[in-house]
Scaffold this motif. Structure first.
Motif, PDB file in Angstrom:
ATOM      1  N   UNK A 167     -11.157  -2.227  -4.173  1.00  0.00           N
ATOM      2  CA  UNK A 167     -10.693  -3.410  -4.883  1.00  0.00           C
ATOM      3  C   UNK A 167      -9.220  -3.679  -4.656  1.00  0.00           C
ATOM      4  N   UNK A 168      -8.518  -3.964  -5.744  1.00  0.00           N
ATOM      5  CA  UNK A 168      -7.092  -4.304  -5.654  1.00  0.00           C
ATOM      6  C   UNK A 168      -6.227  -3.105  -5.286  1.00  0.00           C
ATOM      7  N   UNK A 169      -6.810  -1.907  -5.298  1.00  0.00           N
ATOM      8  CA  UNK A 169      -6.047  -0.707  -4.929  1.00  0.00           C
ATOM      9  C   UNK A 169      -6.107  -0.411  -3.431  1.00  0.00           C
ATOM     10  N   UNK A 170      -6.713  -1.324  -2.650  1.00  0.00           N
ATOM     11  CA  UNK A 170      -6.882  -1.059  -1.220  1.00  0.00           C
ATOM     12  C   UNK A 170      -5.552  -0.791  -0.535  1.00  0.00           C
ATOM     13  N   UNK A 171      -4.483  -1.498  -0.975  1.00  0.00           N
ATOM     14  CA  UNK A 171      -3.179  -1.335  -0.337  1.00  0.00           C
ATOM     15  C   UNK A 171      -2.585   0.045  -0.493  1.00  0.00           C
ATOM     16  N   UNK A 172      -3.064   0.800  -1.505  1.00  0.00           N
ATOM     17  CA  UNK A 172      -2.535   2.152  -1.707  1.00  0.00           C
ATOM     18  C   UNK A 172      -2.873   3.068  -0.536  1.00  0.00           C
ATOM     19  N   UNK A 173      -3.894   2.704   0.235  1.00  0.00           N
ATOM     20  CA  UNK A 173      -4.291   3.542   1.381  1.00  0.00           C
ATOM     21  C   UNK A 173      -3.169   3.660   2.409  1.00  0.00           C
ATOM     22  N   UNK A 174      -2.217   2.690   2.391  1.00  0.00           N
ATOM     23  CA  UNK A 174      -1.095   2.746   3.332  1.00  0.00           C
ATOM     24  C   UNK A 174      -0.281   4.016   3.114  1.00  0.00           C
ATOM     25  N   UNK A 175      -0.227   4.498   1.886  1.00  0.00           N
ATOM     26  CA  UNK A 175       0.539   5.707   1.575  1.00  0.00           C
ATOM     27  C   UNK A 175      -0.310   6.946   1.469  1.00  0.00           C
ATOM     28  N   UNK A 176      -1.540   6.899   1.939  1.00  0.00           N
ATOM     29  CA  UNK A 176      -2.425   8.055   1.833  1.00  0.00           C
ATOM     30  C   UNK A 176      -1.833   9.258   2.558  1.00  0.00           C
ATOM     31  N   UNK A 190      -3.446  10.174   5.939  1.00  0.00           N
ATOM     32  CA  UNK A 190      -3.080   9.230   6.996  1.00  0.00           C
ATOM     33  C   UNK A 190      -1.665   9.508   7.494  1.00  0.00           C
ATOM     34  N   UNK A 191      -0.728   9.710   6.551  1.00  0.00           N
ATOM     35  CA  UNK A 191       0.659   9.948   6.937  1.00  0.00           C
ATOM     36  C   UNK A 191       0.829  11.248   7.711  1.00  0.00           C
ATOM     37  N   UNK A 192      -0.073  12.184   7.498  1.00  0.00           N
ATOM     38  CA  UNK A 192       0.036  13.474   8.203  1.00  0.00           C
ATOM     39  C   UNK A 192      -0.215  13.337   9.704  1.00  0.00           C
ATOM     40  N   UNK A 242       8.309   9.897   3.301  1.00  0.00           N
ATOM     41  CA  UNK A 242       8.206  11.265   2.804  1.00  0.00           C
ATOM     42  C   UNK A 242       6.843  11.818   3.213  1.00  0.00           C
ATOM     43  N   UNK A 243       6.821  12.539   4.346  1.00  0.00           N
ATOM     44  CA  UNK A 243       5.551  13.035   4.871  1.00  0.00           C
ATOM     45  C   UNK A 243       5.027  14.238   4.100  1.00  0.00           C
ATOM     46  N   UNK A 244       5.813  14.715   3.130  1.00  0.00           N
ATOM     47  CA  UNK A 244       5.354  15.860   2.315  1.00  0.00           C
ATOM     48  C   UNK A 244       4.708  15.404   1.010  1.00  0.00           C
ATOM     49  N   UNK A 245       4.732  14.098   0.741  1.00  0.00           N
ATOM     50  CA  UNK A 245       4.159  13.582  -0.511  1.00  0.00           C
ATOM     51  C   UNK A 245       2.673  13.890  -0.582  1.00  0.00           C
ATOM     52  N   UNK A 246       2.190  14.211  -1.790  1.00  0.00           N
ATOM     53  CA  UNK A 246       0.768  14.553  -1.984  1.00  0.00           C
ATOM     54  C   UNK A 246      -0.033  13.400  -2.551  1.00  0.00           C
ATOM     55  N   UNK A 247       0.660  12.336  -2.969  1.00  0.00           N
ATOM     56  CA  UNK A 247      -0.014  11.137  -3.459  1.00  0.00           C
ATOM     57  C   UNK A 247       0.711   9.917  -2.889  1.00  0.00           C
ATOM     58  N   UNK A 248       0.041   8.772  -2.856  1.00  0.00           N
ATOM     59  CA  UNK A 248       0.709   7.564  -2.364  1.00  0.00           C
ATOM     60  C   UNK A 248       1.915   7.235  -3.227  1.00  0.00           C
TER      61      UNK A 248
END
Length: 974
Positions: free
Chosen positions: A720-729, A732-734, A793-799
């Motif tokens: 839904x509206x949270x789809x954009x949060x996947x950019x900070x997954x 993915x960033x790893x 921040x590639x060490x982040x554990x959440x978006x």
């Protein structure tokens, strides 16, 4: 530069006016005849040894020569196909000096210049060398002499266009060969903005070629930068030695049947055989053996070979189970370079709102099943100008100031339309390139200055044209939005409104419906809308259009002096050169915008010494050259060689040499926006200007990151509206691999060892074999990276808000809201050593009654790939052989020549396309008929006699048969 040429002309005139007029002290006359037939020989070259003075025999074989030197003099009588004859003259007034020349039946008697930059027997050359003399030029089995180079031992020829062939040797072949140097009468034939030879597009016509010499392997010790893989030296005819009128006309046909080679089964081509034509004329005249001129023109026209390759460059990315790839990028179709993942379209709030209004919100999680989709392309045949043509003019003015000095001016001009395959497909339309040379030379020295001036004319990028035509009809965002919306709507209809993971069949139907909807109303090739959009794309310069605007120039000065008249116990030679590149692309290739002029200066100097020892059975040669480009450290390149000759006809050789190639003008200074990336030169100021290493990641890792985002968007916590949060997954960033810097580009280097043997067996069989081992360092390559909008921040554990904001610019190549490009390609070097080795074997046998058979075999192997995803681009078949058989005098009137070439399949790698080049074997043949009363030769022949459709490089055109008939008139024909 204009001041220089005016000064040179003024100086030349002063020398002419100040030359003292003296009466000739020696007069010699006589007649030259064929020893077997007794007929007079026309056009025999007669020179005074150690001087530049000479003459030729007339149509009856008579000659007359005057010299300002007193006897004794040595005259040398030479004519191609005959043994050179020397005679000493001791009488100041010698008449009736008649000479009979015998036909040359012993092989290996040629004299070459290019191997050591001075005359020497080809048998005792310190390195491998091949020569095509005037008879081989005239009797080549190919449809022109330049294509006939492919029959020489060690030569690799590939084709970009019907009138654009590229020569190479010993691996690392390409359609823009910056590792190889081609000289025409001492002038480098490279296009200054591209730094590679342009084939024979501005070289002499067949009527004006005297000989061609080919040296495979490194030659930087004598020829400087970029003589990395070899040298090709084309020598045109002197107006003193080749006088009179000659003319040539050839009519032919090609395109016998369209081709489906590498296509999707569709036959591509003009639909019927197409005519070809070529005309040439040459006239030369000498006056009192003092002044001579020549003027030559040629014009050719043909329908170019078509690009028929519709294979998918992204085939490895095709979704499993689908019959075709929605994100395909076809080799010879353009516009599909623009692509995106449908899952990324779903991140757009505006698109989400439209789907909600359409009642398709529940299907958004399945948008990512559509994978990557590319825009529908146009086939190359609708975007490239296949009207190949080539107009050439060659002018020479020669003046003998004294018996020891000759001043000359040469013009080589070429213009026309062709096709070139580089990183993209380029339509070289109405281009021109001209060279002007002034030279002063004597028996033991020369001073030379020349300029190469290029004009890109109406040349354009075919790939970019396809993209711009698509965008003229519908912008990318609208097209992909329509595609994605229709894809979801079709899935909903097929599933009856009950969202579920789509089956393969449902995906196939959804993709078909989506493309049809997105392409509705698309400009069709041939329509007025298409033609207008294409014309507009070709009008504007890059990046807003596809047009080049380049007038880059090269200025070169060099001199050489041989101390043969001062030093007798050994041969010593020195030389020096200066080169200036004046970049002038008006910002369409380089950063040479108004007020920012860019030039590149290079200097070089060399010395060579050779000495025969052990009763002249061993010849030792050493060469040393220093070169400095203003942007790089100076380089020293040596060559050491030994030729061991137990007998004059048995010669063993060994040579060590090093070489280098400077980064091209583009490798140093390119600053070009090609929509999907900005290409930057490897000099440090460009990386600094764009701050390219700030928040940068390898483009491969950025693509992997975007694929994970597209897969996760709309799924689970990202629905839904949270789809954009996947950019900070975090997962993915790893995938991202940071790039913190790269060394500025520098020259690429080679070290080479060669051993060989050249010898005669019984005066009938010539054997030439060579083995080489090459070691390469500092490979010039390109590093491609993509930037985020800010730190991640590639060490982040959440978006996180920071990661979502800054990483969003990495999902697709392009520009941000400030117009800043997010993807860069920068020239640098690869810190690896790569080796290659090979063998070349040649056999030529002189049979009875003038028959001659030749065969050569070439083996080339790259011992180690570059790895780490870098392309080696060796691009050379491991095994290749050629066989020739002919007799130029089967009878007094008839001659023939046949050639067969075969090579194994191999992988072609380039930034444009990677794929297999299939094994191929082709026949060329010609039969000639001489009509002496008409002083003419008729010829009928064919290249690729059996019309086997084939390619020589992956991404190049599909070649086929050429059948032709020609007539050549020569006023001094024997």
């Amino acid at each position: 530069m204009k001041k220089f040429y005016k000064a040179s002309l003024a100086a030349g005139l002063m020398v002419l006016l100040s030359s003292a007029v003296v009466l000739a002290q020696t007069t010699i006359s006589g007649k030259v005849t064929d020893a077997s037939s007794g007929e007079g020989l026309a056009g025999v070259n007669i020179i005074v040894k150690g001087r530049v003075i000479g003459t030729i025999s007339d149509s009856d074989g008579n000659y007359s020569l005057k010299s300002n030197d007193s006897p004794p003099l040595t005259l040398a009588f030479s004519f191609v196909g005959y043994k050179t004859f020397e005679v000493e003259v001791n009488d100041a007034n010698t008449t009736g000096l008649d000479v009979k020349l015998e036909e040359q039946t012993v092989l290996g008697q040629e004299v070459v210049i290019s191997a050591s930059r001075m005359e020497e027997s080809i048998m005792q050359s310190p390195v491998s060398i091949e020569k095509m003399d005037i008879l081989q030029v005239q009797n080549t089995p190919s449809d022109n002499y330049y294509k006939g180079l492919a029959n020489l031992k060690g030569v690799d020829v590939t084709t970009s266009s019907i009138n654009f062939q590229i020569v190479n040797a010993r691996g690392f072949n390409s359609t823009g060969n910056t590792r190889f140097v081609q000289l025409t009468d001492g002038m480098d034939t490279q296009a200054p903005a591209l730094n590679f030879p342009i084939g024979n597009l501005n070289g002499p016509s067949e009527l004006d070629v005297e000989s061609v010499e080919f040296i495979p392997g490194a030659a930087s010790a004598l020829y400087g930068p970029n003589a990395f893989n070899g040298i090709l030296l084309v020598n045109s005819k002197s107006p003193f030695d080749y006088q009179g009128l000659s003319a040539f006309a050839k009519f032919g046909m090609n395109h016998f049947g369209d081709s489906d080679l590498n296509s999707d089964g569709t036959k591509i081509g003009p639909g019927k055989p197409k005519p070809m034509q070529e005309y040439a004329i040459r006239y030369a005249k000498a006056f009192n053996n003092k002044f001579a001129f020549k003027i030559a023109f040629s014009y050719s026209k043909a329908t170019d070979w078509y690009g028929t390759n519709l294979q998918d460059k992204n085939a490895s990315l095709k979704p499993s189970g689908l019959s075709s790839n929605p994100g395909s990028d076809e080799v010879h179709a353009f516009g599909d370079e623009v692509a995106t993942n449908l899952g990324l379209v779903g991140l757009d709030p505006g698109f989400q709102s439209k789907m909600q209004q359409a009642g398709l919100s529940n299907y958004l999680p399945y948008l990512a099943t559509g994978g990557t989709v590319s825009r529908t392309p146009y086939k190359e045949q609708y975007l490239v100008d296949y009207g190949a043509k080539n107009l050439k003019a060659n002018i020479g003015l020669h003046y003998r100031l004294t018996d020891k000095l000759e001043l000359l001016y040469n013009l080589n001009y070429g213009a026309g339309t062709s096709v070139y395959t580089g990183a993209q497909r380029y339509s070289l339309r109405n281009f021109n390139i001209q060279q002007h040379k002034v030279e002063l030379r004597g028996d033991n020295f020369f001073l030379r200055a020349y300029a190469t001036l290029e004009n890109s004319g109406d040349s354009y990028i075919a790939d970019l044209t396809g993209v711009l035509v698509n965008r003229a009809w519908k912008d990318d965002n609208t097209w992909f939005g329509t595609y994605a919306g229709t894809y979801l709507g079709t899935l909903a209809a097929l599933q009856g409104g009950s969202p579920a993971a789509p089956t393969i069949a449902q995906q196939e139907q959804a993709h078909a419906a989506a493309r049809a909807a997105a392409d509705a109303g698309r400009f069709l090739p041939g329509s007025a809308e298409f033609n207008n959009a294409q014309a507009n794309a070709r009008k504007d310069v890059i990046p807003n259009g596809a047009l080049f605007d380049d007038k880059t120039a090269l200025y070169h000065f060099e001199g050489q002096y041989n101390f043969k008249n001062q030093i007798k116990f050994m041969d010593v030679m020195v030389g020096a050169s200066y080169r200036l590149y004046d970049l002038n692309s008006n910002g369409t290739i380089f950063a040479d915008t108004a007020g920012n002029n860019i030039t590149i200066q290079e200097v070089g100097a060399y010395v060579q010494a050779s000495k025969k020892v052990l009763s002249d059975k061993v010849k030792l040669t050493g060469s040393l050259r220093y070169d400095k480009n203003e942007n790089f450290n100076g380089l020293i390149n040596p060559r050491l060689s030994a030729v061991i000759s137990p007998t004059p006809n048995q010669n063993f050789r060994v040579a060590f040499q090093s070489g280098f190639r400077n980064p091209t003008t583009q490798g140093q200074h390119i600053d070009l926006d090609v929509l999907s990336a900005r290409l930057l030169g490897g000099l440090p100021q460009y990386a600094k200007a764009y701050n390219v290493f700030q928040n940068a990641y390898t483009v491969t890792s950025a693509q992997q990151y975007a694929a994970v985002v597209a897969q996760k968007a709309g799924q689970g916590s990202y629905s839904g509206s949270n789809a954009g949060l996947a950019i900070g997954d975090p997962e993915a960033l790893s995938k991202l691999v940071p790039v913190t810097g790269a060394a500025p580009v520098k020259p690429e280097k080679i070290k080479s060892i060669e051993v060989g043997y050249k010898g005669l067996v019984g005066d009938k069989l010539l054997v030439d074999v060579a083995y080489y081992f090459n070691s390469y360092n500092d490979f010039i390559t390109q590093l491609i990276m993509r930037q985020s909008a800010g730190p991640l921040d590639l060490t982040a554990t959440t978006p996180t808000e920071q990661n979502i904001r800054n990483a969003s610019t990495m999902l697709n190549p392009g520009k941000d809201e400030n117009g800043r490009q997010n993807t860069y390609s920068v020239y640098t070097n690869l810190n690896k050593t790569v080796t290659a080795q090979g063998v070349a074997l040649g056999l030529d046998y002189s049979l009875v009654k003038g028959y001659r058979i030749g065969a050569n075999y070439n083996w080339n192997r790259l011992n180690k790939q570059l790895g780490d995803g870098y392309l080696a681009e060796f691009n050379t078949p491991e095994h290749k052989y050629n066989i020739t058989f002919g007799n130029r005098k089967l009878t007094d009137r008839i001659g023939f020549n046949v050639a067969y070439r075969w090579q194994t399949a191999f992988t072609w790698e380039s930034t444009f396309a990677i794929g297999k080049v299939p094994a191929v074997g082709v026949f060329d043949a010609q039969v000639s008929y001489r009509v002496k009363p008409m002083k003419s030769t008729f010829k009928i022949g064919g290249s690729d006699l059996f019309n086997k459709r084939y390619v020589l490089n992956y991404g190049g055109p599909t070649l086929g048969a050429i059948y032709y008939i020609s007539i050549t008139f020569d006023q001094l024909m024997n």
